[in-house]
Structures are given as structure tokens and as C-alpha cells.
Design an enzyme around this catalytic site. Structure first.
Site, mmCIF file in Angstrom:
data_model
loop_
_atom_site.group_PDB
_atom_site.id
_atom_site.type_symbol
_atom_site.label_atom_id
_atom_site.label_comp_id
_atom_site.label_asym_id
_atom_site.label_seq_id
_atom_site.Cartn_x
_atom_site.Cartn_y
_atom_site.Cartn_z
ATOM 1 N N THR A 1 5.580 -1.586 2.301
ATOM 2 C CA THR A 1 4.708 -2.827 2.897
ATOM 3 C C THR A 1 5.399 -3.235 4.061
ATOM 4 O OG1 THR A 1 3.817 -5.053 2.593
ATOM 5 C CG2 THR A 1 5.928 -4.526 1.575
ATOM 6 N N SER A 2 4.533 -3.372 5.071
ATOM 7 C CA SER A 2 4.943 -3.783 6.507
ATOM 8 C C SER A 2 4.940 -5.301 6.627
ATOM 9 C CB SER A 2 4.016 -3.190 7.751
ATOM 10 O OG SER A 2 2.600 -3.592 7.266
ATOM 11 N N CYS B 1 -27.622 -10.454 -17.823
ATOM 12 C CA CYS B 1 -28.673 -11.441 -16.993
ATOM 13 C C CYS B 1 -29.107 -11.046 -15.792
ATOM 14 C CB CYS B 1 -27.677 -12.712 -16.872
ATOM 15 S SG CYS B 1 -26.332 -12.540 -15.486
ATOM 16 N N ALA C 1 0.713 -1.144 -0.020
ATOM 17 C CA ALA C 1 -0.065 0.095 -0.068
ATOM 18 C C ALA C 1 0.822 1.234 0.000
ATOM 19 C CB ALA C 1 -0.991 0.092 1.170
ATOM 20 N N PHE D 1 -6.935 1.764 3.431
ATOM 21 C CA PHE D 1 -8.322 1.586 3.875
ATOM 22 C C PHE D 1 -8.398 1.193 5.464
ATOM 23 C CE2 PHE D 1 -7.554 -2.813 3.010
ATOM 24 C CZ PHE D 1 -8.452 -3.867 3.966
ATOM 25 N N GLN E 1 0.663 -6.066 -3.995
ATOM 26 C CA GLN E 1 -0.498 -6.353 -3.349
ATOM 27 C C GLN E 1 -1.628 -5.395 -3.567
ATOM 28 O OE1 GLN E 1 0.457 -7.445 0.816
ATOM 29 N NE2 GLN E 1 2.347 -6.794 0.492
ATOM 30 N N HIS F 1 -3.865 -9.377 -5.410
ATOM 31 C CA HIS F 1 -5.126 -9.341 -4.759
ATOM 32 C C HIS F 1 -6.088 -8.695 -5.932
ATOM 33 C CE1 HIS F 1 -2.749 -8.685 -0.793
ATOM 34 N NE2 HIS F 1 -3.202 -9.930 -1.025
ATOM 35 N N ASP G 1 -5.145 -1.095 -7.524
ATOM 36 C CA ASP G 1 -5.182 0.218 -8.284
ATOM 37 C C ASP G 1 -5.044 0.282 -9.729
ATOM 38 O OD1 ASP G 1 -2.513 0.813 -8.233
ATOM 39 O OD2 ASP G 1 -2.664 1.222 -6.019
#
Length: 246
Positions: A193-194, A155, A24, A35, A105, A123, A108
Site C-alpha cells: 500500500t502507498s 422483494c 492492493a 482499478f 483495504q 472496505h 477480494d
């Protein structure tokens, strides 16, 4: 940080097969927040207190579809977002023949918007959407413009974002491609990223190359294994590094 930038640039110059693994933090400079900063969702409306992780779970999607899409469109879709200096730098490294793959990860699509070609989206992507019944495809604008739960024009089935919700498994082909790319790399750059989201974070264990680089504002569980750790903004770091090796 200048000495670390120089060190990283020298590593990249010598590397022939770099893979970037990002989270992120790569997109925060594009004004896409994490988020998880939201709390106490729908406590009054549903008489329950949902965490952000629960709000983007498969169970929530099935049982509370209207609330799911309300949260999803507000917190996970940013149609105005543009690639930042990190996305652009990685695309340049790919064009130079240095970077062989990106494992992300994020959902976007900004790596592709910057020009990167080989991107493993662990993801999924908010840009892809499909009908659960007939599998017709829909653009992200269709989701954003829908009133309530988006329904298929063909549909009448529910249209679901092609993103991996909590409680759902990752795509086997994407995982396989990411593992192969990481296993072949001589340099793995982990950024933004952590490393707390699994199973995605566990993929870095497949790396057996020479240089493990960590770029993150805060410390991570993999810092002690790294050859170089840079605790700074990844967009600034990657911009400066690419400028040095051009």
C-alpha cells in the site's frame, strides 16, 4: 535484499503480537490489478468523463446503476483469483501464533481463502451482497450472473455489494477492531500500500509498538518513521521470510 529478509525474520521471531496492514499490492500477484489504472469511463455513453473513483462512488451507484455494475463486475470482482505467497505466508504466521490480526483495504476475500481467521476488511468484501430493501444475502455469483442491475428474488429490491463505496463511511465495528489490534501490536507490518487512501491509512497512527516495517515496491509517506523499509515484491518477501523462521 537478503540482509533485509534476515533482519525481518529476526524481528518476527522476537515478536509476540504482529499485525499486518495491507493494500492492493498484496493481491497483484493473484492477478488482481489496481482499478485506478482505468480512465475515461463512459464518456461517450453518459456524455461525461468519470474517473474510476467516481465510478465506484455512492452517487454513481444511485444515478447510474447499470454502468456501476458494468464497471464493478469487470474491474473489482475476480472469482478465479487464488491466494498468493503473501496471503499464504500471513496465514502461516497466524498459525504459528505470531500474527494476531490482518487489517486489509482489499475486498477480494483472499486472506480468508488462504486460511487467515482474524481479518478486518476495512472496505468490505465482494463475496458478500445484500438487498437494500429486505437485507437478504446473496453470493457473489448472483451478482456476476445478473443481467444488468441485480434484483432481489424475494422483494425485487436492488442487491448491493457489501463494499464501502466512495462517499460512504467505514463500518464502526470494523474500525474499532482494527484500531484495537494495531494499538496492541508490538510489530506492525505494512505491505502493498502507498498509504494514500484515507481514513484507512490513518489507522497506522495508532501503532505505538517496537517495530514498524514497510514492504512496498515504491516509497510511502511512512518510510521515514519505519524501522525497516523493503522496496520489493511483498509476495516474494513474505515467502522468503516465513521459510527462514519455520
Amino acid at each position: 535484499m537478503s540482509s533485509q529478509i534476515t533482519q525481518l525474520s529476526e524481528i518476527i521471531k522476537k515478536s509476540k503480537n504482529i499485525v499486518f496492514f495491507g493494500g492492493a499490492g498484496v493481491s497483484t500477484a493473484s492477478n488482481i490489478p489496481d482499478f485506478r489504472s482505468s480512465n475515461g469511463l463512459y464518456s461517450k455513453r453518459l456524455n461525461r468523463n468519470f474517473t474510476p473513483e467516481q465510478a465506484v462512488s455512492h452517487t454513481f451507484f444511485i444515478h447510474y446503476p447499470e454502468e456501476f455494475y458494468e464497471f464493478y463486475k469487470k474491474n473489482l470482482v475476480y472469482p478465479e483469483a487464488k491466494p498468493n505467497d503473501c496471503h499464504k505466508a500471513l496465514a502461516e504466521l497466524e498459525q504459528m501464533g505470531k500474527l494476531k490480526a490482518i487489517v486489509t483495504q482489499n475486498i477480494d476475500g483472499l486472506h480468508q481463502a488462504a486460511g487467515s481467521k482474524v481479518v478486518y476488511e476495512l472496505h468490505g468484501s465482494v463475496l458478500r451482497n445484500y438487498c437494500l430493501r429486505c437485507h437478504a444475502s446473496y453470493h457473489v455469483d448472483y451478482i456476476l450472473e445478473a443481467d444488468g442491475v441485480p434484483k432481489c428474488r424475494i422483494c425485487g429490491g436492488t442487491v448491493k455489494p457489501d463494499v464501502v463505496l466512495y462517499e460512504e463511511g467505514l463500518d464502526d465495528q470494523i474500525i474499532s477492531g482494527a484500531i484495537q489490534a494495531i494499538a496492541k501490536a508490538d510489530t506492525l507490518i505494512i505491505g502493498g500500500t502507498s498509504l494514500v487512501v484515507y481514513p484507512a491509512a490513518g489507522l497506522i497512527d495508532y501503532f505505538t509498538g517496537e517495530n514498524l516495517i514497510l514492504i512496498n515496491k515504491s516509497s510511502t509517506s511512512a518510510d521515514q518513521k519505519a524501522d525497516l523499509v523493503i522496496n520489493d515484491d511483498i509476495a516474494e518477501v513474505m515467502r522468503e521470510v516465513v521459510c527462514l523462521i519455520k
